[in-house]
Scaffold this active site. Sequence first.
Site, short mmCIF file in Angstrom:
data_model
loop_
_atom_site.label_atom_id
_atom_site.label_comp_id
_atom_site.label_asym_id
_atom_site.label_seq_id
_atom_site.Cartn_x
_atom_site.Cartn_y
_atom_site.Cartn_z
N GLU A 165 9.70 8.45 -0.03
CA GLU A 165 8.96 9.46 0.73
C GLU A 165 9.90 10.83 1.09
OE1 GLU A 165 5.25 8.26 2.91
OE2 GLU A 165 6.61 6.86 3.49
N HIS A 181 17.63 -15.00 -9.78
CA HIS A 181 16.64 -15.92 -10.60
C HIS A 181 15.98 -14.78 -11.43
CE1 HIS A 181 17.55 -19.62 -8.65
NE2 HIS A 181 17.41 -18.94 -7.64
N LYS A 269 -5.55 11.16 0.54
CA LYS A 269 -6.54 10.55 1.54
C LYS A 269 -7.98 11.36 1.68
CE LYS A 269 -3.46 8.45 4.64
NZ LYS A 269 -2.46 8.56 5.80
#
Lengths: 273, 273
Positions: A165, A181, A269
Amino acid sequence: MGGSWVAGKIFSEVYSGKPVSLVDSYELPEFVSKSTLVIAISYSGNTEETVGLAKQAAQKKAHVVTISSGGMLPEYGNQKIIIPRSDLQPRSATGYMIMPILYGFGLAKEEDVRHARTALEALDKDNAQCLGHAKTIAHRELIPVIYGSSPFKSMAYRWKTQFNENSKIMAYSNYFPELNHNDTLPLAQTYRKDGFYFFVFGSDNPKISKRISVTAEITKTKFNMIEPKGSSYLERMFYMLHYGDYVSYHLGLLRNVDPADVSLIGAMKKALS
Amino acid sequence: MGGSWVAGKIFSEVYSGKPVSLVDSYELPEFVSKSTLVIAISYSGNTEETVGLAKQAAQKKAHVVTISSGGMLPEYGNQKIIIPRSDLQPRSATGYMIMPILYGFGLAKEEDVRHARTALEALDKDNAQCLGHAKTIAHRELIPVIYGSSPFKSMAYRWKTQFNENSKIMAYSNYFPELNHNDTLPLAQTYRKDGFYFFVFGSDNPKISKRISVTAEITKTKFNMIEPKGSSYLERMFYMLHYGDYVSYHLGLLRNVDPADVSLIGAMKKALS
């Protein structure tokens, strides 16, 4: 979600007195009932997902605590914590969102808060190291990869989101021991490795510490170590938070992007509504 | 940890009848007591972290269920599930590890298992699409980024780990809607974007579906869509699992690395012991 979600992640990593479920989707877990404590965090108080979840929780008669600077969220709270400033970016308000939870669960002492404040002010005065990392990253256009470990797994994720951001670049996080792993083989054999910049948080757990040095050696990787400073968890946590904020902030400026600009999210949005 | 951890992640994403805490560190959460069900999963049954946790759980009189192909783990189990084959890589034994849990919690029906099997066999016969993705990635030496969404957030992570271990390359995962709060700005503005290859899992949730198309459009990103096939969750889950396995497997071969080779992990375990 986003900056508010990070507060929940940080809390859930250090509190283990009761099971904590993090919810970052549209649906509240089935088990939520009147004996569940639901903490709904949204800086604006208007985040679609969070408001929807708080509403569901209220319908199920859960005890709902809301943390927001206002908005629709408090409407669903049995207890409403109102953040006194509504002019910040959510990701700059992490302190406001995490402190009520840490206090509430007995995880923060007055003394630790004072020390944390002093540590942050010291970093405000001198953050040349942060700028140094940012310069290397900007100069070579690198993708940061941040490796944390308990109690700073979520902090590695926080750094990732701040690079996203504030600096507007891709970034990734992972943590020890789990990364042994999966990321270990690629660290030794991947292509494009010189396009990444590896931050690793130091650990005072000797098992983790050994894993870090063995991983660096076996995979021939340069780990840029960041050592958490401070005498308490709270001080170290805020130090690490602030350190990452500065690296990503400087990097944004060096790239000539505005760290505070999130206009694209606004556009999204709008397109979604 | 690793391949066994993924089984726990997949389960915790679809089961919400009770709170589920995933543990991937050395310490069992404080709240574990005699009224806690602890499921300890390690394919070998000798994973340091898992065996240590199961031992702690047994000491706290929790009800411990172990899932392993043998090893030390069953020693701490009140119920011991023994996987009939011990010759696999842990990551190839995901089916063996996830099925007892899904069955046990009523999340898998015989009929769904049959369908899942048919879907897997079809993919075994024809996985040309998987090879196609692998070819593009190998040719341009790209870093895969996999975007999932509920109920396949963990599946995106599974794909990441398979690219890491089978193809020996860096890879990253994230999920909707959370990624709209962090990855969106970099998708539009990052450097090195042409070094990444974006897989996105299709969703039948219209809110997520809209987010996917809006994100692709606003950030001008090419999303390589993978649509989950099947009539039940179980069928779609195994289809997605197998699909990702094939892409990463083909990619390993195209890179001239042995997908099964994990000798470096062995060297690391030796250095750690």
